[in-house]
Design a protein around this motif. Structure first.
Motif, PDB file in Angstrom:
ATOM      1  N   SER A 101       6.328   6.340   3.963  1.00 46.07           N
ATOM      2  CA  SER A 101       5.824   5.472   2.515  1.00 46.07           C
ATOM      3  C   SER A 101       4.929   4.444   2.735  1.00 46.07           C
ATOM      4  CB  SER A 101       7.001   5.198   1.699  1.00 46.07           C
ATOM      5  OG  SER A 101       6.173   4.908   0.539  1.00 46.07           O
ATOM      6  N   GLY A 102       3.653   4.514   2.289  1.00 47.75           N
ATOM      7  CA  GLY A 102       2.688   3.395   1.720  1.00 47.75           C
ATOM      8  C   GLY A 102       2.656   2.790   3.363  1.00 47.75           C
ATOM      9  N   MET A 103       1.918   4.197   4.167  1.00 46.72           N
ATOM     10  CA  MET A 103       1.075   4.543   5.721  1.00 46.72           C
ATOM     11  C   MET A 103      -0.161   4.235   5.353  1.00 46.72           C
ATOM     12  SD  MET A 103       0.573   7.635   7.944  1.00 46.72           S
ATOM     13  CE  MET A 103       2.366   7.329   8.545  1.00 46.72           C
ATOM     14  N   HIS A 104      -0.574   4.712   4.276  1.00 51.30           N
ATOM     15  CA  HIS A 104      -2.151   4.344   4.456  1.00 51.30           C
ATOM     16  C   HIS A 104      -3.130   2.783   4.210  1.00 51.30           C
ATOM     17  CE1 HIS A 104      -6.510   4.438   2.804  1.00 51.30           C
ATOM     18  NE2 HIS A 104      -6.106   4.213   1.831  1.00 51.30           N
ATOM     19  N   GLU A 105      -1.780   2.543   3.850  1.00 51.26           N
ATOM     20  CA  GLU A 105      -2.085   1.121   3.209  1.00 51.26           C
ATOM     21  C   GLU A 105      -2.195   0.476   3.961  1.00 51.26           C
ATOM     22  OE1 GLU A 105      -1.843   3.133  -0.587  1.00 51.26           O
ATOM     23  OE2 GLU A 105      -0.370   3.090   1.187  1.00 51.26           O
TER      24      GLU A 105
END
Length: 392
Positions: A101-105
């Motif tokens: 979760s939150g990988m892209h950011e």
């Protein structure tokens, strides 16, 4: 006035963490920064937040739009079946690189840091820039790989090419072949990729052979120095010096972008090279010298691999910054006795480390036992050196 060196770091880059048991642990960054602070080589005011915001346009300098969209969409996909299919399609459902979760950011912040470092050097703001969270060199335009989601190194290089039109020499000293960066620029005559690593015969990603020379107009601008397992300091440095110096003299770059994975140390659990801290003392010194000789000092340094996160990574990465700023410690590393690590740093972290922390910057003479097959390994590496440089 142009600064000599800047240290770029975003505290939220520590959010790039796959899971609690994954070997790629961002605490490496904290340990390194804390060591530099305790050594009197870095202050909070010198930690510069990236001035560039990473958007789709920046990511798509290297990555396909569908890949970027997939990484973003995974964070909001509620259907586990769709999430699983998408993650598997784009290399994000492997043991090495599982979606979180939150990988892209988190991955975007790392890209922003590397591009900001490149822009600061190319714009004349500074001669050198260090971004220790960067160096995710295995990611491909359409796929994650080897702990790497977005290839910040390749994006920073492409940014330099498009905005400044400069010739770039990429130097990769990670024990694993810098495959993602190599393949992105395999046919580009204005980007020379150089990687020194353990041979792909025995180690991920299974590439990086001396015969990989580039394609089309980029033929002759790709160089690989694959080393035999259990290579030690002397042979590693001999191979690096002989091949890299010939490459840079032939290519004549405008800027150096270097990736400093520090997993060729004998303590590292994910490789078979048998080096000590001596190579991590020499690598930044050699690149620093070459930058001032060939590129007017223009040098961007990135982090990378390194999985003995307590005993090796903080010392190795700190040595890059100490060399960049010509800190007195950098010259003391070449004295008869290794300077000691700050006792305050050891006291702060010793109870968390699974192994006793080192007390000195360099390894002791008896810390790493010699390899019985030294002569054969040295000879094999010398044969490869000749193959790598035969056309130069």
């Amino acid at each position: 006035m142009v600064s000599n060196a800047i240290f770029i770091h975003h505290s939220d880059s520590s959010r790039y963490k796959f899971n609690e048991d994954h070997p790629f642990d961002p605490i490496r960054q904290t340990l390194t920064i804390d060591l530099l602070k305790e050594a009197g080589a870095l202050t909070d005011d010198e930690l510069l937040t990236p001035s560039i915001v990473c958007n789709d346009e920046l990511l798509q300098l290297v990555h396909r739009p569908d890949y970027v969209n997939a990484v973003k969409a995974l964070n909001n996909e509620a259907d586990p079946r769709i999430r699983a299919v998408t993650a598997e399609q784009y290399g994000l459902m492997t043991e090495d690189t599982p979606f979180f979760s939150g990988m892209h950011e988190a991955a975007s912040l790392i890209v922003a840091g590397s591009v900001a470092a490149a822009d600061a050097v190319m714009s004349g703001q500074t001669l050198h820039a260090f971004h220790l969270a960067g160096g995710l060199h295995h990611a491909f335009p359409d796929k994650a790989s080897g702990f790497c989601v977005y290839n910040d190194a390749a994006i920073a290089i492409e940014y330099i090419r498009e905005r400044y039109g400069a010739r770039v020499l990429y130097i990769d000293t990670d024990v694993h072949h810098g495959d993602g960066v190599q393949w992105v620029f395999y046919a580009d005559p204005h980007v020379c990729t150089y990687s020194i690593h353990e041979t792909g015969k025995y180690l991920f990603p299974g590439t990086g052979y001396a015969a990989e020379k580039g394609a089309d107009s980029g033929f002759g601008t790709c160089f690989n120095m694959p080393l035999e397992p259990f290579t030690e300091d002397e042979s590693w440095l001999e191979s690096f010096n002989i091949t890299l110096r010939k490459v840079i003299a032939t290519f004549k770059p405008d800027i150096i972008v270097s990736q400093h994975g520090c997993d060729a140390h004998a303590y590292d659990p994910l490789s078979h090279i048998h080096c000590s801290m001596n190579i991590y003392r020499e690598i930044p010194a050699i690149i620093h010298e070459l930058a001032h000789t060939y590129t007017g000092g223009k040098w961007v340094a990135l982090g990378g691999g390194g999985y003995d996160i307590w005993r090796v990574v903080p010392r190795a990465w700190s040595m890059i910054w100490l060399e960049m700023i010509d800190h007195p410690l950098a010259s003391q590393f070449r004295g008869p006795d290794s300077p000691l690590l700050p006792q305050s740093w050891i006291a702060r972290w010793k109870d968390q480390s699974p192994a006793p922390l080192p007390t000195a910057w360099l390894d002791g003479a008896d810390d790493i036992p010699p390899v019985p097959r030294r002569a054969q390994i040295v000879e094999s590496n010398r044969i490869t050196q000749g193959i790598v440089t035969q056309d130069l």
